[in-house]
Design an enzyme around this catalytic site. Structure first.
Site, PDB file in Angstrom:
ATOM      1  N   LEU A 233       0.922  -1.206   0.123  1.00 19.59           N
ATOM      2  CA  LEU A 233       0.036   0.063   0.030  1.00 19.59           C
ATOM      3  C   LEU A 233       0.817   1.239  -0.001  1.00 19.59           C
ATOM      4  O   LEU A 233       2.102   1.301   0.684  1.00 19.59           O
ATOM      5  CB  LEU A 233      -0.761   0.047   1.320  1.00 19.59           C
ATOM      6  CG  LEU A 233      -1.888  -1.056   1.432  1.00 19.59           C
ATOM      7  CD1 LEU A 233      -2.665  -0.973   2.680  1.00 19.59           C
ATOM      8  CD2 LEU A 233      -3.004  -1.187   0.434  1.00 19.59           C
ATOM      9  N   ASP A 234       0.571   2.317  -0.746  1.00 20.33           N
ATOM     10  CA  ASP A 234       1.292   3.569  -0.730  1.00 20.33           C
ATOM     11  C   ASP A 234       1.453   3.872   0.891  1.00 20.33           C
ATOM     12  O   ASP A 234       0.522   3.715   1.783  1.00 20.33           O
ATOM     13  CB  ASP A 234       0.339   4.569  -1.311  1.00 20.33           C
ATOM     14  CG  ASP A 234       0.412   4.652  -2.924  1.00 20.33           C
ATOM     15  OD1 ASP A 234       1.115   3.720  -3.407  1.00 20.33           O
ATOM     16  OD2 ASP A 234      -0.326   5.054  -3.500  1.00 20.33           O
ATOM     17  N   LEU A 235       2.445   4.776   0.917  1.00 22.52           N
ATOM     18  CA  LEU A 235       2.596   5.271   2.263  1.00 22.52           C
ATOM     19  C   LEU A 235       1.501   6.100   2.786  1.00 22.52           C
ATOM     20  O   LEU A 235       1.180   5.952   4.060  1.00 22.52           O
ATOM     21  CB  LEU A 235       4.003   6.325   2.133  1.00 22.52           C
ATOM     22  CG  LEU A 235       4.083   7.112   3.540  1.00 22.52           C
ATOM     23  CD1 LEU A 235       4.845   6.385   4.546  1.00 22.52           C
ATOM     24  CD2 LEU A 235       5.061   8.323   2.965  1.00 22.52           C
TER      25      LEU A 235
END
Length: 220
Positions: free
Chosen positions: A66-68
């Protein structure tokens, strides 16, 4: 618009990573926004879902990310056989993923589909861009949950899994996700309102169908 400077990395502590499920094959965790999925470059970016889980369970192997800035459900394998099996499910697109998002504007209908190919933006990294000539196929299905005056709560289902797919697709049709510093030129502050709220896949050893749920902290 120029790429905004990357904010300092201030990861949440290990106790902020909620464990939804853990067995001998895999772990499902609820990632808080602001925590990397895997370690980044440099010692200051060592803290991540993977390192926190490795410290706790002794072994943690990457499957998807997942993106930051995205929160929600993430799966991590505990041994190589489970990693291979789960990674194949993601690659074969047999894993069902659902996200909650708050987006700007009034939606034109109750549901829809975005089919726009995505490629790298070499001049504007880390952004991606819609590339009709050489981009990789990307498809996102969306449905409307709640429509407020100028904000909508959507359920998003990515059919493909391109980097920044949901963020770029929604921005490309004029409905950027709230708090998106990369794809909304008007964004000034606030968290990215994107949350991985449901994962459906089969157990890597037993083949049993599994469903995991998580509730987003943002709402209308």
């Amino acid at each position: 618009m120029p790429v905004p400077p990357e904010p300092d990395y201030c990861p949440p502590p290990p106790e902020a990573l909620d464990i939804i499920h853990a067995d001998e094959s895999f772990i499902v965790a609820d990632k808080p926004a602001g925590l990397l999925s895997v370690p980044g470059r440099g010692g200051h970016k060592h803290a991540s879902v993977l390192t926190y889980l490795a410290d706790r369970y002794g072994s943690a192997l990457d499957i998807h990310r997942l993106d930051l800035d995205t929160s929600g459900l993430i799966v991590v394998a505990r041994h190589r056989t489970a990693q291979s099996s789960l990674a194949k499910q993601f690659a074969d697109r047999t894993v069902s993923k659902t996200y909650d998002a708050l987006v700007k504007g009034q939606m034109e209908s109750d549901r829809g589909q975005i089919d726009l190919p995505i490629g790298r933006d070499w001049q504007d990294r880390p952004r991606r861009r819609i590339d009709l000539e050489s981009g990789k196929p990307a498809r996102t299905r969306w449905s409307l949950e709640v429509q407020a005056e100028n904000i909508a709560h959507l359920k998003l289902q990515p059919v493909t899994g391109r980097t920044h797919q949901l963020r770029l697709h929604l921005a490309s049709i004029g409905h950027p996700i709230l708090g998106d510093r990369l794809y909304d030129s008007a964004c000034r502050s606030g968290r990215l309102c994107l949350h991985a709220s449901q994962l459906d896949f089969t157990h890597p050893e037993t083949g049993k169908p599994l469903k995991f749920l998580s509730t987003a902290s943002f709402h209308l």
